[in-house]
Design a protein around this motif. Sequence first.
Motif, short mmCIF file in Angstrom:
data_model
loop_
_atom_site.label_atom_id
_atom_site.label_comp_id
_atom_site.label_asym_id
_atom_site.label_seq_id
_atom_site.Cartn_x
_atom_site.Cartn_y
_atom_site.Cartn_z
N SER A 131 22.45 -9.33 -30.91
CA SER A 131 22.60 -9.00 -32.32
C SER A 131 23.30 -10.12 -33.10
CB SER A 131 23.40 -7.70 -32.49
OG SER A 131 24.75 -7.87 -32.07
N ARG A 132 23.75 -11.16 -32.41
CA ARG A 132 24.39 -12.29 -33.09
C ARG A 132 23.39 -13.02 -33.97
NH1 ARG A 132 28.53 -15.58 -30.59
NH2 ARG A 132 27.11 -17.30 -30.93
N PRO A 133 23.85 -13.59 -35.08
CA PRO A 133 22.96 -14.43 -35.88
C PRO A 133 22.46 -15.62 -35.06
CG PRO A 133 24.94 -13.87 -37.12
CD PRO A 133 25.17 -13.41 -35.71
N ALA A 134 21.23 -16.03 -35.31
CA ALA A 134 20.63 -17.13 -34.55
C ALA A 134 21.08 -18.47 -35.11
CB ALA A 134 19.11 -17.02 -34.60
N VAL A 135 22.37 -18.79 -34.91
CA VAL A 135 22.95 -20.06 -35.35
C VAL A 135 23.63 -20.72 -34.16
CG1 VAL A 135 23.27 -19.28 -37.72
CG2 VAL A 135 25.10 -18.94 -36.06
N ALA A 136 23.82 -22.03 -34.26
CA ALA A 136 24.36 -22.78 -33.12
C ALA A 136 25.85 -22.56 -32.92
CB ALA A 136 24.08 -24.27 -33.31
N ALA A 137 26.59 -22.28 -33.99
CA ALA A 137 28.04 -22.17 -33.86
C ALA A 137 28.58 -21.15 -34.85
CB ALA A 137 28.70 -23.53 -34.09
N ILE A 138 29.46 -20.29 -34.37
CA ILE A 138 30.15 -19.31 -35.21
C ILE A 138 31.65 -19.49 -35.00
CG2 ILE A 138 30.44 -16.88 -35.81
CD1 ILE A 138 27.77 -16.30 -34.51
N THR A 139 32.41 -19.52 -36.09
CA THR A 139 33.86 -19.70 -36.03
C THR A 139 34.54 -18.66 -36.91
OG1 THR A 139 33.65 -22.09 -35.67
CG2 THR A 139 35.77 -21.30 -36.48
N LEU A 140 35.61 -18.06 -36.39
CA LEU A 140 36.47 -17.17 -37.17
C LEU A 140 37.76 -17.90 -37.48
CD1 LEU A 140 37.27 -14.27 -38.25
CD2 LEU A 140 38.35 -13.94 -36.03
N VAL A 141 38.18 -17.89 -38.75
CA VAL A 141 39.45 -18.49 -39.18
C VAL A 141 40.36 -17.37 -39.64
CG1 VAL A 141 40.57 -20.13 -40.73
CG2 VAL A 141 38.24 -20.56 -39.95
N ASN A 142 41.58 -17.32 -39.11
CA ASN A 142 42.56 -16.34 -39.54
C ASN A 142 43.95 -16.93 -39.36
OD1 ASN A 142 42.87 -13.55 -40.56
ND2 ASN A 142 44.12 -13.27 -38.73
N ARG A 143 44.89 -16.44 -40.14
CA ARG A 143 46.24 -16.99 -40.11
C ARG A 143 46.99 -16.62 -38.84
NH1 ARG A 143 50.17 -13.42 -41.84
NH2 ARG A 143 51.43 -15.18 -42.55
N LEU A 159 23.86 -10.92 -42.07
CA LEU A 159 24.14 -12.27 -41.57
C LEU A 159 23.05 -12.72 -40.61
CD1 LEU A 159 28.01 -12.11 -40.96
CD2 LEU A 159 26.80 -13.36 -42.75
N ARG A 160 22.60 -11.80 -39.77
CA ARG A 160 21.52 -12.14 -38.85
C ARG A 160 20.21 -12.37 -39.61
NH1 ARG A 160 19.77 -12.20 -33.74
NH2 ARG A 160 17.73 -11.34 -33.25
N ARG A 161 19.91 -11.52 -40.56
CA ARG A 161 18.67 -11.64 -41.32
C ARG A 161 18.67 -12.91 -42.19
NH1 ARG A 161 15.31 -7.21 -42.48
NH2 ARG A 161 15.52 -5.58 -40.90
N ALA A 162 19.82 -13.24 -42.76
CA ALA A 162 19.89 -14.45 -43.59
C ALA A 162 19.58 -15.69 -42.76
CB ALA A 162 21.27 -14.56 -44.22
N ALA A 163 20.12 -15.76 -41.55
CA ALA A 163 19.87 -16.91 -40.68
C ALA A 163 18.40 -17.01 -40.27
CB ALA A 163 20.76 -16.83 -39.44
N LEU A 164 17.72 -15.87 -40.21
CA LEU A 164 16.30 -15.84 -39.84
C LEU A 164 15.38 -15.95 -41.05
CD1 LEU A 164 16.43 -12.99 -37.15
CD2 LEU A 164 16.15 -15.45 -36.72
N GLY A 165 15.95 -15.92 -42.25
CA GLY A 165 15.12 -15.96 -43.46
C GLY A 165 14.42 -14.66 -43.77
N LYS A 166 14.95 -13.54 -43.28
CA LYS A 166 14.33 -12.23 -43.51
C LYS A 166 14.98 -11.53 -44.70
CE LYS A 166 12.94 -11.25 -38.72
NZ LYS A 166 13.05 -10.27 -37.61
N PRO A 167 14.29 -10.55 -45.30
CA PRO A 167 14.87 -9.78 -46.41
C PRO A 167 16.14 -9.06 -45.96
CG PRO A 167 12.51 -9.38 -46.24
CD PRO A 167 12.88 -10.15 -45.02
N LEU A 168 17.10 -8.95 -46.87
CA LEU A 168 18.39 -8.35 -46.55
C LEU A 168 18.40 -6.86 -46.87
CD1 LEU A 168 20.84 -11.09 -47.87
CD2 LEU A 168 19.57 -10.99 -45.71
N ARG A 169 19.31 -6.16 -46.23
CA ARG A 169 19.47 -4.73 -46.45
C ARG A 169 20.51 -4.48 -47.53
NH1 ARG A 169 19.94 -2.76 -40.12
NH2 ARG A 169 17.78 -3.20 -39.53
N GLN A 170 20.37 -3.37 -48.20
CA GLN A 170 21.34 -2.97 -49.21
C GLN A 170 22.37 -2.02 -48.61
OE1 GLN A 170 19.74 -1.45 -52.83
NE2 GLN A 170 18.75 -3.37 -53.40
#
Length: 705
Positions: free
Chosen positions: A26-38, A285-296
């Motif tokens: 279910s992860r977005p199809a991207v090469a790298a994901i990073t979380l930034v938090n304090r 986020l997953r759909r955006a990376a695949l170029g698919k229509p987004l859900r509301q």
Amino acid sequence: MSELLLAGGGHCHALLLQRWALAPRSRPAVAAITLVNRQGSSLYSGLVPQLFAAQIALEACQIDLRRLCVAAQVAFVEAEISGLDLDRQELQLHGCDGTARPALPYRWLSLNLGAEITASTTPSTTDATTQLPIKPLEPVLAALDALTPGAVVQLIGSGAAAIELGFGLSWRGLKVQLFVKASCRPYWGRFVAALNAAGVELKVDGTPGLADLRLLCTGSRGPQWLKNSGLSLDANSRIYTNAQLQVRGMPQLFASGDCAVISDKARPASGVWAVRAAPTLAANLRRAALGKPLRQWQPQKHALQLLGDSRGAAYGEWGPLHWGPNRWSWLLKQHLDKRFMAMLQQQTAAMQQGLRRDEMACSGCAAKLAAQPLSNALQRLGQPRDVEDAAAMGDPIAGVQWLQSIDGFPALVADPWLNARLTALHACSDLWASGAQLHSAQVFIQLPRCDAALQENLLLQSLAGIKSVLEPLGAELLGGHSLQDLEPPKLNKPLSQQLLLALSLNGQAPSQHLWRKGPLHAGDVLLLSRPLGTGVLFAAANAGAAKAHWIAGALALMQQSQADLVPLLAAHGCHACTDITGFALLGHLGEMLDLSPGVQVNFENKLMALPALAGALELLGQGYQSSLAPSNAAVLKQWPALLARETEAAVKLLLDPQTCGPLLAAIPAAQAQNCLAAMQKAGFKQAAVIATVESATIESASVEK
């Protein structure tokens, strides 16, 4: 660059991590994901009132973001977010201690930043009372812990947060004054009788006077830096989004939780909506990376709000409906809150099932070659093994000895800047243990095979991390060499944790103060500069077993430079020293003894008081260990008294490989206590005497060499 950057560790992003850990597809199809938090953890808002009432421990409401990131194969960066450059597509950062950090570029950005207290409603006072906004929570908790029963705490605010905290703090045994506005009586008026019964003193339109602590619960807004971000914001600095959770006019940016609001669906800031938005955000986020229509996302008009009185009853609210207090509402609140935490905590453990402790290959200095094959190879080559880690370069010139060393390892953490910083500090310890100060460095770095833009950012972050160590020491980065890995990136590890980094360092030491590992002298006292335990802590972290505050504490200590110890130890007569790294305390102490004929080391009763990082002994007792520890155990045969106790956690700590480990210094006994006091005054609070050196002819029932 990180193709997907998650800014902030709010509830929505925590649920994303949990979802990706349980269902990697279910992860977005991207090469790298990073979380930034304090911080490496966040607090679940539903349980905070009970935390303030001292009814639960901090751990009960902590969301361990580091652990979730490990399980979800997401890189974690601990930093303060200070701004956003929309033109360059960069998130601007600085270290939590104010250290400068390079910006993080992104292709997709998701903002889940939480909220801050509204500054415009902050009381204007001139008294000396400590005044804090209720968010961020960590400073408030520290301030509360410092109070004694009966201390006066003032709460400024007329909403649910102020009222619920009033109940909780009075239960804690504090004298609570609640300052409310008369104009807000339609809300707080229904709680007056219960607040009075709880001992909370109501001040209607009053002016705060002196108190031990004043807390501001005066409404929330988006983080301050959003005002200059160029994003479309409402009057409370909350980010406007569309129903797909995209920032208005910026389809590559998403926002959710308390920092955001759908343009035509106004709603109050609440964790309820953040939790409900998580499935839509994950899908989009997953759909955006695949170029698919987004859900509301269609948020409900009203959300169930339950407000506890810390005494076994709760009030309920659903839009215009109000009820309570009653026991059933309290039980429902307890059920919902505990279910949410269990979902994140227990399932995190399930994510790691099937990962055997003895099959985990550790990184950092625990990845170094074991002592035996190293010694055997050198012996077969006819090359004597020099146990000194920093080699003298030629003869001293004008009383100054030049030294050179090299050190490095596979990435210990998934933040390339922090990993490089730790690698540099670790490498410097070879020079510091020789009595030298750093002059210059060269770097070797192997990058994973990936997109050129990703490689560029990994290199930039790594070099910046190295320079964050070199520049305060007045040292220069001269250059280096870079390669890319020939193998494809590993799918079960973030790209940033597939780096291999090494440093060649040059240093200078006064020739009269040049330290080697030996010989030790009878009458010496051995001082350890700081605690042990990094090996087992990071091994357990890889298995999801190390608590968030254990890792946070270890990383904070590991980033403390030990450069200031060089002149301090020299001033107290240090004549032999080593740094404790991959071969553990016992292995490196053995190297010192190999150069010290006629003496032995006596731990006396100090073994059980050996300084350990928080959590290290507990984890060792549970059977966790670094992958290098078993080979380090071979040295036990030379220590008969310890061999008989090899199953004890304190003995296992002696075999634990260290990254950014302590210095072990030999000091004349007459100088030892003064030296220890000076070390502690210099910020090395857990420095300790761990052993004495005696003549080998003395009978001893303790450790012998």
